[in-house]
Write a protein that holds these residues in place. Structure first.
Motif, mmCIF file in Angstrom:
data_model
loop_
_atom_site.group_PDB
_atom_site.id
_atom_site.type_symbol
_atom_site.label_atom_id
_atom_site.label_comp_id
_atom_site.label_asym_id
_atom_site.label_seq_id
_atom_site.Cartn_x
_atom_site.Cartn_y
_atom_site.Cartn_z
ATOM 1 N N UNK A 186 24.502 28.077 42.889
ATOM 2 C CA UNK A 186 25.529 29.171 42.682
ATOM 3 C C UNK A 186 25.663 29.995 43.942
ATOM 4 N N UNK A 187 24.592 30.390 44.381
ATOM 5 C CA UNK A 187 24.687 31.165 45.574
ATOM 6 C C UNK A 187 24.964 30.511 46.974
ATOM 7 N N UNK A 188 24.146 29.281 46.871
ATOM 8 C CA UNK A 188 24.371 28.386 48.233
ATOM 9 C C UNK A 188 25.725 28.197 48.532
ATOM 10 N N UNK A 189 26.626 27.696 47.690
ATOM 11 C CA UNK A 189 27.857 27.473 48.062
ATOM 12 C C UNK A 189 28.658 28.462 48.414
ATOM 13 N N UNK A 190 28.526 29.629 47.824
ATOM 14 C CA UNK A 190 28.990 31.110 48.543
ATOM 15 C C UNK A 190 28.733 31.379 49.988
ATOM 16 N N UNK A 191 27.449 31.116 49.957
ATOM 17 C CA UNK A 191 26.886 31.211 51.238
ATOM 18 C C UNK A 191 27.686 30.118 52.503
ATOM 19 N N UNK A 192 27.524 28.967 51.975
ATOM 20 C CA UNK A 192 28.090 28.013 52.869
ATOM 21 C C UNK A 192 29.547 28.149 53.082
ATOM 22 N N UNK A 193 30.544 28.579 52.076
ATOM 23 C CA UNK A 193 31.830 28.664 52.255
ATOM 24 C C UNK A 193 31.916 30.034 53.227
ATOM 25 N N UNK A 194 31.131 30.873 52.986
ATOM 26 C CA UNK A 194 31.383 32.085 53.713
ATOM 27 C C UNK A 194 31.147 31.964 55.290
ATOM 28 N N UNK A 195 30.096 31.104 55.552
ATOM 29 C CA UNK A 195 29.884 30.721 56.975
ATOM 30 C C UNK A 195 31.015 29.731 57.381
ATOM 31 N N UNK A 196 31.398 29.047 56.839
ATOM 32 C CA UNK A 196 32.192 27.879 57.205
ATOM 33 C C UNK A 196 33.833 28.356 57.462
ATOM 34 N N UNK A 197 34.118 29.363 56.747
ATOM 35 C CA UNK A 197 35.406 29.979 56.783
ATOM 36 C C UNK A 197 36.345 29.204 55.744
ATOM 37 N N UNK A 198 37.558 29.665 55.551
ATOM 38 C CA UNK A 198 38.627 29.157 54.681
ATOM 39 C C UNK A 198 38.887 27.960 54.839
ATOM 40 N N UNK A 199 39.254 27.281 56.148
ATOM 41 C CA UNK A 199 39.619 25.958 56.479
ATOM 42 C C UNK A 199 38.719 24.850 56.289
ATOM 43 N N UNK A 200 37.449 25.335 56.203
ATOM 44 C CA UNK A 200 36.386 24.194 55.921
ATOM 45 C C UNK A 200 35.283 24.420 54.848
ATOM 46 N N UNK A 201 35.609 25.336 53.962
ATOM 47 C CA UNK A 201 34.784 25.549 52.892
ATOM 48 C C UNK A 201 34.476 24.400 52.022
ATOM 49 N N UNK A 202 35.305 23.625 51.882
ATOM 50 C CA UNK A 202 34.977 22.465 50.766
ATOM 51 C C UNK A 202 34.400 21.308 51.509
ATOM 52 N N UNK A 203 34.288 21.195 52.941
ATOM 53 C CA UNK A 203 33.522 20.429 53.508
ATOM 54 C C UNK A 203 32.149 21.007 53.665
ATOM 55 N N UNK A 204 32.125 22.339 53.690
ATOM 56 C CA UNK A 204 30.706 23.071 53.778
ATOM 57 C C UNK A 204 29.957 22.767 52.494
ATOM 58 N N UNK A 205 30.637 22.921 51.385
ATOM 59 C CA UNK A 205 29.983 22.893 50.104
ATOM 60 C C UNK A 205 29.639 21.239 49.802
#
Length: 419
Positions: free
Chosen positions: A122-141
């Motif tokens: 649950x926390x990991x995707x939030x961190x991944x999305x935050x680091x990647x930014x809105x344009x690449x959040x799905x790819x980061x997840x």
């Protein structure tokens, strides 16, 4: 100037995502590897195979309870600190499992370990999305969740082999070593990410009441859950219906893992371009693949191709569904993200039970395919409901803006006429 070059920032972000993916890999191996070790565990503790099955089911139950509990307890803890703490609990739980002197303590170790599952996912995707930014959040997840595909592709077969060669305890010792490595990696490589200001337990819980969040959670439960109606009974279907020998299951599972890896990457890439179309498209394709499995399971070549498609299309739904939950619960995403992981597990359990019921009723092993298809079809209907609600909300917002604009214009026209 202390600002880092963009290339350095991107490099650090990619390294962080790889660390998170490795954590997901370890958690994924821990969840599924006991399936291949149940006979050894049952023999050592002198329990039946069904009783030894509690090693798996107790973990699933722990995920359902631990996901919201651990997330709520850690809602005010900085995310880096919480990830490290979760990996410490994960390592201790696996050590307790590895050295358990009794079956009861073995189950205790499994439950303790499972409490980290939902919160980490649950926390990991939030961190991944935050680091990647809105344009690449799905790819980061998707990069993070590639650890699940790798766990099924390589980790679980390797862990099972190690258990057969050196005993089942060696497998959990190896996972514990991986956990210790992850503690150091998370502490060293994850940047400091403080809890956003204003985060409250009430806000996190209230976010779950949003109809769009509830719809997204139900899509996860029913959509991906449908895959497990077929995958739970994949071995008996392949051996008893398709006609493969048991020795063929290892390469078939590798085919499944390759499909999951590709589907996870593709789903993340497409979701960043068009989120809801990706959700709808992947669910629709998965419905077709699950219905087809009812028929292709009688033909060896078609059955293997269909297994690949089930893995690819099933995992293609994961990044967009997880991103959808993060988007719908943007004001308080952490609990919703963790609950979504619980929804994955609940869907798996529901699918296994429903498919088991049809099989027990005499409808045949292949009935698992259409049971899963009906579950995913229901998720697809909910996706269309979600789209309809979004359009209605957009129309209402547009109407409200027009009314406000007209209301503001009236006094100005009156003043102009008087002038």
């Amino acid at each position: 100037m202390n600002q880092q070059p963009a290339s350095a920032t991107n490099s650090g972000s990619r390294l962080t995502l790889l660390v998170l993916a490795l954590g997901v890999f370890g958690v994924g191996v821990t969840e599924f590897v006991p399936v291949g070790l149940l006979p050894q565990i049952a023999a050592e503790f002198q329990v039946s195979i069904p009783a030894a099955g509690w090693v798996v089911s107790s973990y699933a139950a722990g995920v359902l309870v631990g996901a919201p509990l651990m997330t709520l307890l850690g809602v005010r803890v900085p995310r880096k600190k919480m990830l490290v703490l979760l990996m410490v609990i994960f390592t201790v739980g696996n050590l307790l499992t590895a050295f358990a002197p009794s079956f009861g303590l073995l189950l205790g170790g499994r439950v303790l370990t499972s409490f980290t599952h939902g919160a980490f996912f649950g926390i990991g995707p939030v961190v991944a999305a935050e680091l990647a930014g809105p344009e690449r959040r799905s790819k980061a997840v998707a990069v993070m969740f590639s650890g699940i595909a790798l766990a099924n592709l390589a980790g679980v077969p390797l862990g099972t082999w190690l258990g057969h060669e050196l005993g089942w305890r060696a497998t959990f010792i190896a996972v514990s070593v991986l956990g210790a490595i992850m503690i150091a990696a998370l502490a060293t490589l994850i940047p400091h990410l403080p809890t956003p200001a204003g985060v409250r337990l009430r806000h996190e819980v209230t976010a779950l009441g949003n109809p769009q969040v509830l719809l997204a959670l139900l899509m996860t439960l029913l959509g991906f859950g449908g895959v497990f109606a077929a995958l739970t009974y994949l071995t008996p279907i392949m051996t008893e219906v398709t006609g493969f020998g048991e020795s063929a299951m290892t390469p078939i599972l590798i085919v499944l893992g390759v499909g999951m890896f590709i589907g996870n990457w593709f789903g993340g890439k497409m979701a960043d371009k068009a989120l809801m179309p990706t959700v709808v498209g992947s669910l629709a394709a998965l419905v077709v693949a699950l219905f087809a499995f009812t028929f292709t399971s009688h033909q060896p070549v078609l059955a293997v191709i269909n297994v690949f498609l089930l893995g690819a299309l099933g995992m293609a739904t994961v990044p967009p569904l997880q991103t959808l939950v993060l988007q719908r619960a943007s004001a308080a995403p952490t609990l919703a993200s963790a609950i979504n992981i619980g929804a994955f597990n609940m869907g798996n359990a529901l699918a296994a039970w429903l498919a088991g019921s049809t099989i027990s009723a005499g409808l045949g092993l292949e009935s698992a395919g259409w049971v899963g298809a009906l579950m995913t079809l229901t998720a697809l209907v909910l996706a269309f409901v979600s789209v309809a609600l979004m359009r209605r909300e957009a129309r209402n917002a547009s109407t409200a803006s027009a009314v406000d604009a007209n209301t503001g214009a009236a006094p100005q026209l009156a003043d102009a006429s008087r002038a």
